[in-house]
Design an enzyme around this catalytic site. Structure first.
Site, mmCIF file in Angstrom:
data_model
loop_
_atom_site.group_PDB
_atom_site.id
_atom_site.type_symbol
_atom_site.label_atom_id
_atom_site.label_comp_id
_atom_site.label_asym_id
_atom_site.label_seq_id
_atom_site.Cartn_x
_atom_site.Cartn_y
_atom_site.Cartn_z
ATOM 1 N N GLY A 29 6.133 -31.829 33.516
ATOM 2 C CA GLY A 29 5.254 -30.811 34.098
ATOM 3 C C GLY A 29 4.271 -30.296 33.081
ATOM 4 O O GLY A 29 4.112 -30.875 32.008
ATOM 5 N N ASN A 30 3.569 -29.225 33.438
ATOM 6 C CA ASN A 30 2.671 -28.588 32.474
ATOM 7 C C ASN A 30 2.590 -27.091 32.758
ATOM 8 O O ASN A 30 3.174 -26.607 33.721
ATOM 9 C CB ASN A 30 1.285 -29.258 32.498
ATOM 10 N N ARG A 31 1.871 -26.373 31.911
ATOM 11 C CA ARG A 31 1.893 -24.907 31.941
ATOM 12 C C ARG A 31 0.866 -24.277 32.882
ATOM 13 O O ARG A 31 0.664 -23.068 32.844
ATOM 14 C CB ARG A 31 1.688 -24.354 30.536
ATOM 15 N N SER A 32 0.220 -25.050 33.734
ATOM 16 C CA SER A 32 -0.738 -24.462 34.676
ATOM 17 C C SER A 32 -0.029 -23.457 35.584
ATOM 18 O O SER A 32 1.017 -23.761 36.169
ATOM 19 C CB SER A 32 -1.375 -25.561 35.530
ATOM 20 N N ALA A 96 -4.128 -28.836 37.366
ATOM 21 C CA ALA A 96 -3.852 -29.539 36.118
ATOM 22 C C ALA A 96 -3.005 -30.754 36.488
ATOM 23 O O ALA A 96 -1.775 -30.695 36.539
ATOM 24 C CB ALA A 96 -3.110 -28.632 35.142
#
Ligand code: C5P
Length: 222
Positions: A29-32, A96
């Protein structure tokens, strides 16, 4: 809102992060946060736009007037976007999207038997570039998060992806970016630029929506 300059304009947006499955319980995942995307959706609605959002899993709730189409992976996001984009006058890619996904997703939870394991990643489709490359593309707006030479890299992306407009912000140093409540943007289009200074994301979203309306109007007129 009534009488806004985007009255009746159909806007499709992507919002939030994507999750790329490794096995049934793990993902990349990512921090968006989805904060900027949902704030922009609300600001566009206030200007009269009909907004549809395709959203990855966000920690924050969408605005009351928005019922996002929920997706997890980039491939799911792409499919939902391509199904709807031909009905839209504008496409805004605020998500993102993971650039890579695991080549295969294990059908059962991966056990910790081996001392080390490898994870092979393959490229995801670029949803925004694909929409902008359509025969009759909508007005396309992209975002770019850059650590250095923000304007140079953003203008290169504007041209490479053939976008109508790009909104770029500096990440990785100082204020602003993914998890912050404030941000600043440099907005670029083929013939111009405008800087939107550091401010809370809702105010920035309102300023960006006003600029999008202005540029959309200029393109229709031109
Ligand atoms: O090239 P880069 O990933 O920096 O471009 C960012 C912009 O492209 C964002 O607007 C993002 O939503 C969009 N994008 C996309 N699909 C991808 C990667 C990025 O729509 N696979």
């Amino acid at each position: 809102g009534s009488g806004g300059g985007l009255q009746g304009v159909q806007v499709l947006m992507t919002v939030g992060p994507t999750r790329e499955a490794i096995d049934p319980v793990r993902f990349i995942g990512n921090r968006s946060s989805g904060k900027m995307g949902y704030a922009l959706a609300a600001a566009l609605q206030q200007r009269g736009a009909q907004v549809t959002a395709v959203a990855g899993p966000t920690s924050i709730a969408p605005g009351p007037g928005l019922a996002p189409i929920a997706v997890e992976s980039a491939l799911e996001m792409e499919a939902e976007v391509m199904e709807r984009v031909t009905d839209c006058q504008m496409f805004i890619a605020a998500a993102a999207v993971a650039d890579y996904r695991p080549e295969t997703s294990a059908s059962a939870k991966i056990k910790k038997d081996a001392d080390s394991i490898g994870l092979r990643l393959v490229r995801n489709p670029d949803i925004l570039a694909r929409v902008a490359a359509l025969d009759k593309p909508p007005f396309t707006v992209g975002f770019a998060a850059e650590t250095d030479q923000v304007e140079v890299h953003a203008r290169a992306k504007l041209e490479a992806k053939r976008l109508s407009m790009i909104a770029a912000n500096q990440v990785g140093s100082g204020e602003g970016g993914f998890e912050s409540d404030r941000n600043a943007l440099i907005c670029l289009w083929r013939e111009g630029r405008r800087e939107l200074p550091m401010m809370p994301k809702p105010a920035l979203a309102a300023a960006l929506a006003a600029l999008i309306e202005e540029r959309y109007g200029a393109q229709i007129a031109g």
